[in-house]
Design a protein around this motif. Structure first.
Motif, PDB file in Angstrom:
ATOM      1  N   THR A  86       2.457   1.737  -3.271  1.00 55.40           N
ATOM      2  CA  THR A  86       1.515   2.302  -4.230  1.00 55.40           C
ATOM      3  C   THR A  86       1.380   3.799  -4.027  1.00 55.40           C
ATOM      4  OG1 THR A  86       0.297   0.236  -4.154  1.00 55.40           O
ATOM      5  CG2 THR A  86      -0.832   2.127  -5.114  1.00 55.40           C
ATOM      6  N   LEU A  87       1.248   4.196  -2.753  1.00 57.57           N
ATOM      7  CA  LEU A  87       1.098   5.626  -2.479  1.00 57.57           C
ATOM      8  C   LEU A  87       2.320   6.394  -2.953  1.00 57.57           C
ATOM      9  CD1 LEU A  87      -0.584   5.621   1.037  1.00 57.57           C
ATOM     10  CD2 LEU A  87      -1.573   6.309  -1.153  1.00 57.57           C
TER      11      LEU A  87
ATOM     12  N   ILE B  63      -7.046   2.066  -3.244  1.00 59.83           N
ATOM     13  CA  ILE B  63      -5.609   1.883  -3.466  1.00 59.83           C
ATOM     14  C   ILE B  63      -5.366   0.783  -4.488  1.00 59.83           C
ATOM     15  CG2 ILE B  63      -3.535   1.023  -2.336  1.00 59.83           C
ATOM     16  CD1 ILE B  63      -4.034   2.945  -0.140  1.00 59.83           C
TER      17      ILE B  63
ATOM     18  N   TRP C  49      -5.924   2.395  -7.744  1.00 60.77           N
ATOM     19  CA  TRP C  49      -4.802   3.248  -8.073  1.00 60.77           C
ATOM     20  C   TRP C  49      -3.631   2.401  -8.564  1.00 60.77           C
ATOM     21  CZ3 TRP C  49      -2.755   7.573  -4.249  1.00 60.77           C
ATOM     22  CH2 TRP C  49      -2.185   8.600  -5.007  1.00 60.77           C
ATOM     23  N   ARG C  50      -3.403   1.284  -7.866  1.00 60.37           N
ATOM     24  CA  ARG C  50      -2.292   0.408  -8.234  1.00 60.37           C
ATOM     25  C   ARG C  50      -2.478  -0.111  -9.670  1.00 60.37           C
ATOM     26  NH1 ARG C  50      -2.558  -3.842  -4.396  1.00 60.37           N
ATOM     27  NH2 ARG C  50      -1.820  -2.330  -2.892  1.00 60.37           N
TER      28      ARG C  50
ATOM     29  N   THR D 223       0.834  -1.202   0.000  1.00 55.06           N
ATOM     30  CA  THR D 223       0.000   0.000   0.000  1.00 55.06           C
ATOM     31  C   THR D 223       0.866   1.248   0.000  1.00 55.06           C
ATOM     32  OG1 THR D 223      -1.771  -1.121   1.152  1.00 55.06           O
ATOM     33  CG2 THR D 223      -1.726   1.270   1.311  1.00 55.06           C
TER      34      THR D 223
END
Lengths: 610, 609
Positions: free
Chosen positions: A35-36, A336, A339-340, A32
C-alpha cells in the motif's frame, strides 16, 4: 485489477477489513508495504525533500537523549568525586545549546512534513473525487450509498489526522528507540541486554494483543456503521414511523444498535488496557533489572554512578516510545487501510471510459441512432436486451413503451452511454458511441432521468447547471417557452426559490419540471426522456408534451414512456417486451394490429383515463 | 465545564473508580522518582564507592521498583477502564436520548434539519461531547501528581522546589497558549471537513445528472476549491503544532539542566544529598509527559463544547406533537369518517429553505364512512399536504381535522396508527426483510395476513419469486427493488394493518397502467366486501378518479370545487382541462396540428455558445 470484477471486489474487501480476524492480520501486514509503495507511486510529491525531513527528524531525536547524557556527564564529571562547578556548567551549557538546535530542527521537520503531506493528500482527495465521477453509472450504483463519499472524506481524513497526530509521534518515537538504544549500548551492552530482555517478551505479547485489538476495532467500525444505518433510517423514514405508530419498534432497533456499538467499544478498550499494562510491567521489570545488574557492574567498577543513573533515565525514555508506538500503530493500521481503500478506487478503470483526445466529435446537425445487434445484461444478471437492431432517423420523435421490466429504460442508458452493450454497438450518425469524446457526447446528447436530482441551490442555479453563463432573463425566457411561466411565478421567490436538499422543498412533480428545464436550456441535438414527467399532473404533462414537440422539432427525441399519451404524439413507437422489440410503427398503425402487445397496453391505458 | 459536571453527575461511581486509579497512578509516579533517587543514593553510590554489594538493600530496591510498577498497573487499569466505560456509557445514553427526540419531534422539525445534520448530531457530535471525558480522570490524577511533586520538592529543598515552580507553571502556560491558538484552527478544519463532505455527498448523489450533462470537471473544481481550503487549514494546524510541540518537549529538559546546576550549588552547601538530586531530576523527566497530556485534554475541550451545544439543540427542541388519550370504540371495525373543517396550513417562517407562503387555506371536506374521495389538482396544489394532515404527520395552523368526530390531536397515538394508513408518493422501505417491512411488528399480522396484503397490492407474484420469499432482505432503502415494486410493498404495508381510513398519495404512479388497474380493482372490492375502509386518494388517472364517490378539486391550496366526477367535468373548466388532458391531446393529435419550430432561448435573447 480487472475492470469487470472491480465493483464487487472492492465492496467485499471493505467488509473484509471490517471483520478482520486474527488469522488475517499477517496477510494485512504484508500488504501494508505494498500500500505504501502504491501510495508513494501515486503521489511522487511525497518523496520530495524526504531525505531532508528525515535528517531533521534525526537531529530532533538526538534532543531526546541529551538530558540523560547530560545527567551522566554532570554527575560523573561535576558532582561525584568532588564538586566541579565549571565542568558542570560546561556540560549544561553545551546541552542547552544542543537543545536549542534540536528544537529548531523539530520545528523545521514538522513544517516540511505537514506542508508536503497535506498538499499531496489534498491532491489524492481531488483525484479520487474526479475518478468517482468517471466511474460508470453501474459501478457508482453498485456501491453502498455513502461508501464512495467515505473514499474522498473520512478515508482521507483518517490519513491526514494520523499524519498530523500519530505519524509524527510514531516517527519520532521509533527514532527515539533507535537513538536511545545506541546511547545505551555506548554505556553498557549488558544493561542494554537486560532492557531488551524485559521488553522483548512484552513487545511480543503486545503484538499479539494488537491483532486482537485490530479485530476488536473492526467490530467497532462495523457496529458504528450499523448504528449510522439505523439512525439514518429513523431520520429518513420519519414520516412512515409516525404514520404507522412504530416509534417503539424503531426505538428498540436503535437501542440494539447503540448498545452493540458500546459493547464493541468496551471490548476494544479492555484489550487495549491489557496491552499498556504489559508495557508498564515490562518497564518496572527493566528498571529493577537495571538496578540489580547495574549495581553489580558498578561494584566491579565497570560502570560509573553517572552511567547507571543515566541508564535509569534511558529506561524511562524507552518505555514511552514502546507504549506510544503500540497505540499509534493501531491508528497507523487504520490510516493505511483508509489509504488502501482510496487507492483501490483510483485503481478501478472506468469501464465506460472517455476515449479522450483520441476520440471523435459527433458530426454537426441532428443525430440519427443505430443499434447494431445490441445485447445487454447486467453484470451477473439475466440478459435484459436480446440482439436488438434498429435505426432511428434524425429529427424523428420516438417513444419506447413496454411493461415494467421489459427493458425499455435500458435503451435510454445505452443511447446516452451510461452503459456499454454486452455485445453489438450503438452508433450516433454513424459514429460508434465508444469512439465519441465525452465533451462532445454530453453537450449534444442530454437525458432527463425519472428522478431529476436537484442540487441544494436555487431553481435558477439548478437550471443553469450545464450552462452557468445563462442570465436570469434567459432562464425566465426558457420557462416561458416551456409554458411554465405561471408555475414559476407561483413560487415564493420565483427563479431564486431555494429547492432544499435534493430538491425536497419542491413536490416530486415540480422537481421534474426543473429537471426538464435544465435539460432544455442545455439545447441538445438528441434529447432522451426517461419517464421524465411521470409525477406531473396530466394537464401540465400534455402542455409540456406539446411545447416539447414544438421545441424539439429539428432534433431527435427518444422518450421512454409509461403514459401512452407520449406514444400517441410520437412519429414512431417502439414496443419492447421481454427484452425484444416486438412492434414498431406509428400509434395508429400499431393499433391496427389486433391482440398485439401495444393494443393490450393501449386498452388498459384507455380504461385508466376514460 | 458544565458538560464535565454533568458527566460526573451521571456516572458518579465509575468516575470515582477512574479518578482513584488515576490518583494512585500519579502518586506512584512521584514515589517512583524518590525510590529511584534513594536507590542511586543508598545502593548504587555505596556499591560503586566500596566495590561491595549490600544484597539485602539491592533486593529491597528491586522489590520496591517492581512493587511500584504493579501499583501503577493497578492505577492504569482503574483509570482507563473507568474512563473508557464512563465515556462509552455516556455516549450510548446520549445517543439514545437524541434518537428518542428524533422519534418524538414533529415532521416540521425534521424538515427544518438536514438529514446529514441529524446523523452527525447522533453520531459525531455525541462522540465529540464526551470524548474529552475519557482523559478527565487522567487530568485529575495528573493534577494530584503535580501537587504531590511540588510538595515533595519543598520537602527536599526549597531551591529545587523553586525551579519546579518555575518550570511546571511555565509548561502549563505554554500548553494553555497552545490550546487557545489551536482551538480556532481545529474548528475551522472541522468545519471545512464537513463542507467537503457535504459537497461530496451531494455531488455523488447527483452523479447521474453530473454524468449526463458532462459536468465532471466543474464539479471537481467545486470540490477542489473547498478541499484546497481544508488543506491550507490543516497545514496551518500543523505549523502551529510544529512551533509548540518541540518547545513543550524542550522545556522540561531545560528544567532538568537547571536542577543539575542549582542542585550542584546546594550539594556544595551540603543542603541536599546526591540521591535527592537524582530524585528531582528523575521527577522532571517522568512528569513532562503527563503535563503535556493535560494540554491535549484542554485542546479537545472546545470540540466538546461545540458538540454538546449541538446535542442540546436537539434535546431542547420543542414543538413535539403530544398525542391525546381519547380512544375510539375498539369494537368498531366499520370504515371511519374523515372531516376537514376550515383547515389552513403554512410552513413556519423558520423553515427558511421552504416556500413561506400559505400552502392550504380554508379547506373543508368530508370522507364519509365507506366512501372513496378523490383529491385532484395541478402539480403543487397542496394535495400531499392534505394527506399529511389527514394522518396527522403535521398539525394544521388553523381549523381541525377529525376522525369519527374526534379531533385527531385528541386521539391516542396507537389509536391513530391503527385507524389510518398513508401510502406516500415516494415509497420508503426499511433495510429489513419483506415480512418485517409489511408487518412492522404490529400485533396480529401473521404470515397469512402478510400474504393477503401482498395479494391485494398485486405484489404476491414478485415476492414469491424472490430468492428467500418473505425472508428476503430488501436492502438499503429498497434499492434492490424497482420503483413499482417498492410502491406495491408500501401499499401492502398499509393494507396489512386493516386501516379504517386509507390515504393514498399518488401511490401507484410508478406502476404500469395494467398492474395499477388490477390493484385498484382489488382495493375496490376490499372497500365493498369485508370490513373495508374509507379511502382518500390523490389521483391523476381517470380510472382512479372514476372509482370515487366524490371528487375534491384543489387549486393553489384551496378547494375550488367538489362533487361527482361527471358534475365537475361539466361545470369546472380547470378540472375538465386537467382530467381530460389526454383525450384533448389525442384530439389535437388527430387534428395533426403543426407547430412552428422553436429554438430554446431564441425568444428575442441572444445566447453565446
Amino acid at each position: 485489477m480487472s475492470t469487470s470484477s472491480a465493483p464487487t471486489s472492492s465492496g467485499q474487501r471493505q467488509r473484509r477489513v471490517e471483520s478482520v480476524t486474527v488469522d488475517q492480520a499477517p496477510e494485512q501486514a504484508e500488504s501494508t508495504w505494498r500500500t505504501l509503495r502504491r501510495g508513494l507511486a501515486l503521489s511522487p510529491e511525497l518523496r520530495v525533500g524526504l531525505a531532508g525531513t528525515l535528517g531533521l527528524a534525526l537531529v530532533y531525536m538526538v534532543g531526546r537523549v541529551a538530558v540523560p547524557v547530560a545527567v551522566q556527564q554532570g554527575i560523573d564529571r561535576g558532582i561525584v568525586g568532588g564538586l566541579d562547578l565549571d565542568a558542570l556548567f560546561t556540560v549544561v551549557s553545551v546541552t542547552a545549546a544542543v537543545l536549542v538546535v534540536t528544537t529548531t530542527c523539530g520545528y523545521l521537520m514538522m513544517r516540511r512534513l505537514f506542508t508536503v503531506s497535506e498538499t499531496a493528500l489534498a491532491g489524492v482527495r481531488i483525484r479520487a473525487f474526479r475518478h468517482v465521477h468517471d466511474l460508470s453509472m453501474l459501478h457508482q450504483q453498485s456501491e453502498r450509498r455513502g461508501s464512495l463519499v467515505s473514499r474522498v472524506t473520512s478515508d482521507v481524513d483518517q490519513i491526514t489526522q494520523f499524519l498530523q497526530w500519530g505519524g509524527v509521534i510514531l516517527l519520532v518515537n521509533l527514532g527515539q528507540l533507535a537513538v536511545t538504544t545506541a546511547v545505551m549500548l555506548a554505556y553498557s551492552w549488558q544493561l542494554t541486554l537486560v532492557v531488551y530482555a524485559a521488553f522483548g517478551p512484552a513487545v511480543l505479547v503486545i503484538r499479539l494483543l494488537q491483532r486482537r485489538l485490530a479485530a476488536a476495532y473492526g467490530v467497532v467500525r462495523q457496529r458504528t456503521g450499523a448504528l449510522l444505518a439505523a439512525v439514518g433510517e429513523s431520520v429518513v423514514g420519519a414520516p412512515v414511523i409516525r404514520a404507522y405508530g412504530i416509534a417503539g419498534r424503531t426505538a428498540r432497533r436503535l437501542d440494539d444498535a447503540i448498545d452493540g456499538q458500546r459493547r464493541a467499544q468496551q471490548k476494544a478498550i479492555r484489550i487495549s488496557i491489557l496491552g499498556s499494562s504489559v508495557g508498564e510491567l515490562a518497564a518496572g521489570l527493566a528498571l529493577a533489572g537495571v538496578v540489580v545488574l547495574g549495581v553489580l557492574l558498578g561494584a566491579d567498577r565497570t560502570l560509573s554512578i553517572g552511567e547507571i543513573t543515566a541508564f535509569l533515565f534511558l529506561v524511562t525514555l524507552f518505555i514511552q516510545p514502546v507504549q506510544i508506538a503500540t497505540e499509534v500503530l493501531n491508528e497507523a493500521q487504520n490510516a493505511i487501510a483508509g489509504w488502501r481503500r482510496v487507492l483501490d478506487v483510483l485503481d478501478v478503470d472506468p469501464d465506460v471510459a472517455d476515449p479522450g483526445t483520441q476520440g471523435r466529435e459527433l458530426p454537426g446537425g441532428p443525430l440519427d441512432i443505430r443499434f447494431d445487434g445490441v445485447r445487454f445484461a447486467y453484470p451477473g444478471g439475466p440478459t435484459v436486451l436480446h440482439d436488438v437492431s434498429l435505426e432511428i432517423p434524425a429529427k424523428s420523435r420516438v417513444a419506447v413503451v413496454g411493461e415494467t421490466g421489459s427493458g425499455k429504460t435500458t435503451f435510454a442508458k445505452l443511447v446516452t452511454r451510461l452503459m456499454d452493450p454486452s455485445a453489438g454497438a450503438v452508433l450516433l450518425s454513424g459514429v460508434p458511441l465508444t469512439d465519441v469524446r465525452f465533451d462532445s457526447l454530453r453537450s449534444r446528447v442530454v437525458m432527463v432521468p425519472q428522478d431529476g436530482f436537484l442540487f441544494d441551490a436555487t431553481v435558477a442555479d439548478n437550471v443553469r447547471f450545464a450552462r452557468p453563463e445563462l442570465t436570469d432573463e434567459q432562464l425566465a425566457a426558457a420557462f416561458t417557452e416551456l409554458g411554465l411561466a405561471d408555475w414559476l411565478d407561483g413560487l415564493p421567490a420565483g427563479l431564486h426559490t431555494g429547492v432544499g436538499e435534493r430538491g425536497e422543498a419542491l413536490s416530486v412533480g415540480e422537481r421534474q419540471l426543473v429537471a426538464l428545464a435544465r435539460a432544455y436550456v442545455a439545447d441538445p441535438d438528441l434529447l432522451v426522456l426517461d419517464e421524465a414527467t411521470s409525477a406531473v399532473d396530466p394537464a401540465t404533462e400534455v402542455r409540456l408534451q406539446r411545447t416539447l414537440d414544438a421545441v424539439t422539432r429539428g432534433r431527435t427525441t427518444l422518450a421512454i414512456a409509461h403514459r401512452l399519451s407520449t406514444a400517441q404524439n410520437a412519429d414512431e413507437v417502439i414496443v419492447v417486451d421481454r427484452g425484444r422489440i416486438v412492434q414498431r410503427g406509428s400509434h395508429d398503425e400499431l393499433l391496427r394490429e389486433p391482440d398485439s402487445v401495444y393494443a393490450l397496453l393501449y386498452a388498459s391505458w384507455l380504461e385508466q383515463t376514460r | 465545564m458544565a458538560v464535565l459536571g454533568r458527566a460526573i453527575r451521571e456516572q458518579p461511581r465509575i468516575f470515582a473508580v477512574a479518578v482513584a486509579g488515576s490518583v494512585l497512578f500519579g502518586l506512584m509516579v512521584v514515589a517512583s522518582a524518590f525510590v529511584v533517587g534513594a536507590v542511586v543514593g543508598e545502593v548504587v553510590v555505596p556499591a560503586v564507592e566500596t566495590g561491595s554489594v549490600a544484597v539485602g538493600a539491592l533486593a529491597l530496591a528491586a522489590a520496591a521498583l517492581l512493587g511500584l510498577s504493579v501499583l501503577r498497573v493497578v492505577g492504569i487499569f482503574g483509570r482507563r477502564l473507568g474512563a473508557g466505560y464512563m465515556q462509552f456509557r455516556l455516549q450510548a445514553a446520549y445517543r439514545r436520548r437524541v434518537t428518542r427526540r428524533y422519534l418524538e419531534l414533529p415532521l416540521s422539525w425534521h424538515h427544518r434539519n438536514a438529514t446529514g445534520t441529524l446523523l452527525s448530531n447522533a453520531n459525531s457530535d455525541v462522540e465529540a461531547a464526551w470524548q474529552p471525558i475519557a482523559p478527565l480522570p487522567f487530568a485529575v490524577g495528573t493534577l494530584v501528581m503535580l501537587v504531590g511533586a511540588v510538595a515533595s520538592l519543598f520537602a527536599v529543598d526549597w531551591a529545587l522546589a523553586l525551579v519546579g515552580l518555575a518550570v511546571f507553571p511555565a509548561l502549563f502556560a505554554l500548553n494553555v497558549a497552545y490550546s487557545r491558538r489551536m482551538a480556532p484552527r481545529q474548528a475551522r478544519a472541522q468545519r471545512l471537513r464537513a463542507e467537503v463532505s457535504g459537497i461530496a455527498h451531494e455531488s455523488f448523489d447527483g452523479a447521474l445528472v453530473v454524468k449526463t450533462m458532462g459536468r465532471e470537471a466543474q464539479e471537481t473544481a467545486r470540490f477542489a476549491a473547498r478541499a484546497g481550503q481544508l488543506r491550507d487549514a490543516l497545514i496551518s494546524v500543523g505549523r502551529l503544532r510544529g512551533i509548540f510541540d518541540p518547545m513543550l518537549e524542550t522545556l522540561p529538559s531545560l528544567g532538568t539542566l537547571a536542577v543539575l546546576v542549582v542542585g550542584a550549588y546546594r550539594l556544595r552547601q551540603g543542603a541536599i544529598e546526591v540521591s535527592e538530586l537524582v530524585s528531582v531530576a528523575f521527577l522532571f523527566t517522568v512528569l513532562a509527559f503527563p503535563v503535556r497530556a493535560i494540554g491535549w485534554v484542554l485542546a479537545e475541550l472546545p470540540r466538546s463544547v461545540a458538540g454538546w451545544d449541538r446535542i442540546r439543540r436537539v434535546l431542547d427542541a420543542t414543538g413535539e406533537m403530544p398525542y391525546g388519550d381519547t380512544r375510539l370504540d375498539q369494537a368498531v371495525t366499520e370504515p371511519a369518517t374523515l372531516t376537514f373543517a376550515d383547515v389552513g396550513f403554512a410552513y413556519e417562517p423558520a423553515e427558511a429553505h421552504l416556500p413561506g407562503t400559505q400552502v392550504l387555506g380554508e379547506v373543508s371536506f368530508t370522507v364519509p364512512a365507506g366512501k372513496t374521495v378523490a383529491l385532484v389538482g395541478p402539480t403543487g396544489a397542496g394535495k400531499s399536504t392534505v394527506t399529511a394532515l389527514a394522518v396527522r404527520l403535521v398539525d394544521p395552523l388553523s381549523g381541525t381535522v377529525s376522525i369519527d368526530g374526534v379531533d385527531v390531536r385528541d386521539l391516542a397515538a396507537d389509536v391513530l396508527a391503527d385507524t389510518v394508513a398513508l401510502v406516500a408518493q415516494v415509497p420508503f422501505v426499511f433495510d429489513d426483510t419483506v415480512r418485517a417491512n409489511i408487518a412492522l411488528d404490529r400485533p396480529g399480522i401473521d404470515d397469512e395476513a402478510v400474504w393477503a396484503a401482498l395479494r391485494l397490492a398485486e405484489a404476491d407474484g414478485f415476492v414469491a419469486a424472490l430468492p428467500d420469499g418473505l425472508d428476503t432482505m430488501v436492502g438499503e432503502r429498497g434499492t434492490s427493488l424497482s420503483g413499482g415494486q417498492r410502491q406495491r410493498l408500501t401499499l401492502a404495508r398499509a393494507l396489512a394493518g386493516r386501516p379504517r381510513l386509507l390515504v393514498l398519495d399518488d401511490a401507484t404512479s410508478a406502476v404500469d397502467p395494467r398492474v395499477e388497474a388490477a390493484i385498484l380493482a382489488g382495493l375496490r372490492s376490499s372497500a365493498d366486501g369485508g370490513p373495508g375502509a374509507s379511502i382518500l386518494v390523490v389521483a391523476y388517472r381517470r380510472a382512479t378518479i372514476a372509482l370515487a364517490d366524490e371528487v375534491i378539486y384543489l387549486e393553489q391550496g384551496r378547494v375550488v370545487a367538489r362533487g361527482t366526477h361527471t358534475t365537475l367535468l361539466a361545470t369546472v373548466p380547470g378540472y375538465a382541462d386537467l382530467v381530460t388532458a389526454y383525450e384533448q391531446a389525442e384530439v389535437d393529435h388527430d387534428r395533426k396540428d403543426t407547430y412552428d419550430e422553436v429554438t430554446p432561448l431564441a425568444s428575442g435573447l441572444e445566447v453565446d455558445r
